[in-house]
Scaffold this motif. Structure first.
Motif, mmCIF file in Angstrom:
data_model
loop_
_atom_site.group_PDB
_atom_site.id
_atom_site.type_symbol
_atom_site.label_atom_id
_atom_site.label_comp_id
_atom_site.label_asym_id
_atom_site.label_seq_id
_atom_site.Cartn_x
_atom_site.Cartn_y
_atom_site.Cartn_z
ATOM 1 N N ALA A 46 -50.443 15.221 49.857
ATOM 2 C CA ALA A 46 -51.355 15.741 50.266
ATOM 3 C C ALA A 46 -51.110 16.253 51.956
ATOM 4 O O ALA A 46 -51.394 17.390 52.038
ATOM 5 N N GLY A 47 -50.269 15.703 52.496
ATOM 6 C CA GLY A 47 -49.843 16.148 53.888
ATOM 7 C C GLY A 47 -48.920 17.257 53.831
ATOM 8 O O GLY A 47 -49.064 18.263 54.494
ATOM 9 N N ARG A 48 -47.866 17.057 52.935
ATOM 10 C CA ARG A 48 -47.162 18.250 52.394
ATOM 11 C C ARG A 48 -47.850 19.510 51.958
ATOM 12 O O ARG A 48 -47.431 20.725 52.481
ATOM 13 N N GLN A 49 -48.663 19.379 51.163
ATOM 14 C CA GLN A 49 -49.555 20.093 50.953
ATOM 15 C C GLN A 49 -50.176 21.203 51.747
ATOM 16 O O GLN A 49 -50.215 22.343 51.733
ATOM 17 N N GLN A 50 -50.955 20.320 52.634
ATOM 18 C CA GLN A 50 -51.697 20.996 53.920
ATOM 19 C C GLN A 50 -50.525 21.778 54.457
ATOM 20 O O GLN A 50 -50.938 22.888 55.018
ATOM 21 N N ASP A 51 -49.236 21.149 54.836
ATOM 22 C CA ASP A 51 -48.242 21.783 55.820
ATOM 23 C C ASP A 51 -47.839 23.232 55.209
ATOM 24 O O ASP A 51 -47.665 24.210 55.673
ATOM 25 N N ASN A 52 -47.806 23.172 53.826
ATOM 26 C CA ASN A 52 -47.426 24.403 52.920
ATOM 27 C C ASN A 52 -48.403 25.597 53.115
ATOM 28 O O ASN A 52 -48.169 26.500 52.888
ATOM 29 N N LEU A 53 -49.578 25.150 53.361
ATOM 30 C CA LEU A 53 -50.937 26.180 53.873
ATOM 31 C C LEU A 53 -50.867 26.769 55.190
ATOM 32 O O LEU A 53 -51.547 27.812 55.525
ATOM 33 N N THR A 54 -50.268 25.881 56.165
ATOM 34 C CA THR A 54 -50.213 26.391 57.445
ATOM 35 C C THR A 54 -48.887 26.792 57.967
ATOM 36 O O THR A 54 -48.579 26.342 59.021
ATOM 37 N N ILE A 55 -48.864 27.929 57.474
ATOM 38 C CA ILE A 55 -47.604 28.803 57.864
ATOM 39 C C ILE A 55 -48.095 30.307 58.352
ATOM 40 O O ILE A 55 -47.075 31.004 58.729
ATOM 41 N N PHE A 56 -49.180 30.586 58.440
ATOM 42 C CA PHE A 56 -49.661 31.957 58.600
ATOM 43 C C PHE A 56 -50.209 32.016 60.323
ATOM 44 O O PHE A 56 -50.446 32.938 60.642
ATOM 45 N N ASP A 57 -49.825 30.914 61.077
ATOM 46 C CA ASP A 57 -50.211 31.196 62.449
ATOM 47 C C ASP A 57 -49.562 31.066 63.380
ATOM 48 O O ASP A 57 -49.250 30.837 64.609
ATOM 49 N N PHE A 58 -48.161 31.351 62.825
ATOM 50 C CA PHE A 58 -46.933 31.516 63.790
ATOM 51 C C PHE A 58 -46.047 32.413 63.031
ATOM 52 O O PHE A 58 -46.108 32.750 61.924
ATOM 53 N N GLU A 59 -45.023 33.126 63.857
ATOM 54 C CA GLU A 59 -43.875 33.827 63.176
ATOM 55 C C GLU A 59 -42.678 33.589 63.983
ATOM 56 O O GLU A 59 -42.391 33.008 65.058
ATOM 57 N N LEU A 60 -41.557 33.739 63.088
ATOM 58 C CA LEU A 60 -40.074 33.675 63.334
ATOM 59 C C LEU A 60 -39.870 34.958 63.937
ATOM 60 O O LEU A 60 -40.092 35.951 63.519
ATOM 61 N N SER A 61 -39.035 34.884 65.042
ATOM 62 C CA SER A 61 -38.520 36.240 65.687
ATOM 63 C C SER A 61 -37.449 36.711 64.805
ATOM 64 O O SER A 61 -36.997 36.133 63.931
ATOM 65 N N ASN A 62 -37.377 38.201 65.145
ATOM 66 C CA ASN A 62 -36.166 38.802 64.371
ATOM 67 C C ASN A 62 -34.946 38.013 64.556
ATOM 68 O O ASN A 62 -34.094 37.890 63.426
ATOM 69 N N GLU A 63 -34.536 37.751 65.650
ATOM 70 C CA GLU A 63 -33.243 36.969 65.952
ATOM 71 C C GLU A 63 -33.266 35.489 65.009
ATOM 72 O O GLU A 63 -32.486 35.148 64.319
ATOM 73 N N GLU A 64 -34.323 34.591 65.015
ATOM 74 C CA GLU A 64 -34.669 33.872 63.926
ATOM 75 C C GLU A 64 -34.334 33.954 62.564
ATOM 76 O O GLU A 64 -33.840 33.194 61.912
ATOM 77 N N MET A 65 -34.956 35.106 62.130
ATOM 78 C CA MET A 65 -34.775 35.571 60.681
ATOM 79 C C MET A 65 -33.483 35.829 60.391
ATOM 80 O O MET A 65 -32.882 35.527 59.285
ATOM 81 N N GLU A 66 -32.773 36.505 61.442
ATOM 82 C CA GLU A 66 -31.467 36.832 61.322
ATOM 83 C C GLU A 66 -30.402 35.621 60.976
ATOM 84 O O GLU A 66 -29.667 35.448 60.203
ATOM 85 N N ARG A 67 -30.770 34.598 61.984
ATOM 86 C CA ARG A 67 -29.862 33.285 61.927
ATOM 87 C C ARG A 67 -30.311 32.704 60.589
ATOM 88 O O ARG A 67 -29.262 32.157 59.715
ATOM 89 N N VAL A 68 -31.516 32.741 60.003
ATOM 90 C CA VAL A 68 -31.768 32.106 58.723
ATOM 91 C C VAL A 68 -31.140 32.857 57.595
ATOM 92 O O VAL A 68 -30.530 32.214 56.919
ATOM 93 N N SER A 69 -30.997 33.989 57.709
ATOM 94 C CA SER A 69 -30.390 35.258 56.653
ATOM 95 C C SER A 69 -29.119 34.763 56.551
ATOM 96 O O SER A 69 -28.245 34.801 55.556
ATOM 97 N N ASN A 70 -28.117 34.495 57.610
ATOM 98 C CA ASN A 70 -26.928 34.057 57.753
ATOM 99 C C ASN A 70 -26.578 32.760 57.026
ATOM 100 O O ASN A 70 -25.578 32.333 56.615
ATOM 101 N N LEU A 71 -27.561 31.815 56.486
ATOM 102 C CA LEU A 71 -27.490 30.620 55.577
ATOM 103 C C LEU A 71 -27.002 31.010 54.358
ATOM 104 O O LEU A 71 -26.544 30.183 53.576
#
Length: 137
Positions: free
Chosen positions: A94-119
């Motif tokens: 249940a805790g992880r299910q709640q975590d999975n739903l609470t992803i819309f109140d923050f954003e990753l920066s363009n730099e962070e997106m690029e860093r993850v894309s490099n994985l």
């Protein structure tokens, strides 16, 4: 993009609205997502968290989780949403299910997106589940 996708389009009279593919930080399927976008097909990410294996212990994702005061899973799901994909996470907790739903109140920066894309890796599939040869039946 595999020839399988093109063959399916040639044989079908109607394109799908949603196409479900393995998609996570280690296997980003850039060509498939671009093709889906060009045809207005929603990319749905199955196994976005890698069944708890793979990227959950990645140092970069852990760093971003610490920076944003989130779980690593929330970072991965937010990343996929910002890519324009629809992640389909699974959890029995249940805790992880709640975590999975609470992803819309923050954003990753363009730099962070690029860093993850490099994985992303050439063939970063988890569990060797290639759609042309894998069956879970």
């Amino acid at each position: 993009m595999s020839s399988h996708a093109y063959t399916s389009i040639k044989e079908a009279s109607v394109l799908p609205v949603v196409k479900q593919i393995e998609l996570h930080p280690y296997f980003q399927q850039v060509d498939s997502r671009a093709f889906h976008q060009s045809k207005k097909i929603i990319t749905q990410a199955w196994s976005p968290l890698g069944a708890g294996q793979g990227s959950m212990d990645d140092p970069l994702l852990s760093e971003l989780a610490h920076t944003h005061q989130r779980s690593t899973g929330q970072i991965v799901l937010r990343y996929l949403v910002q890519l324009g994909a629809l992640p389909l996470p699974k959890s029995r907790h249940a805790g992880r299910q709640q975590d999975n739903l609470t992803i819309f109140d923050f954003e990753l920066s363009n730099e962070e997106m690029e860093r993850v894309s490099n994985l992303s890796k050439e063939d970063g599939r988890l569990f060797d589940q290639h759609p042309e040869s894998f069956s879970d039946l």
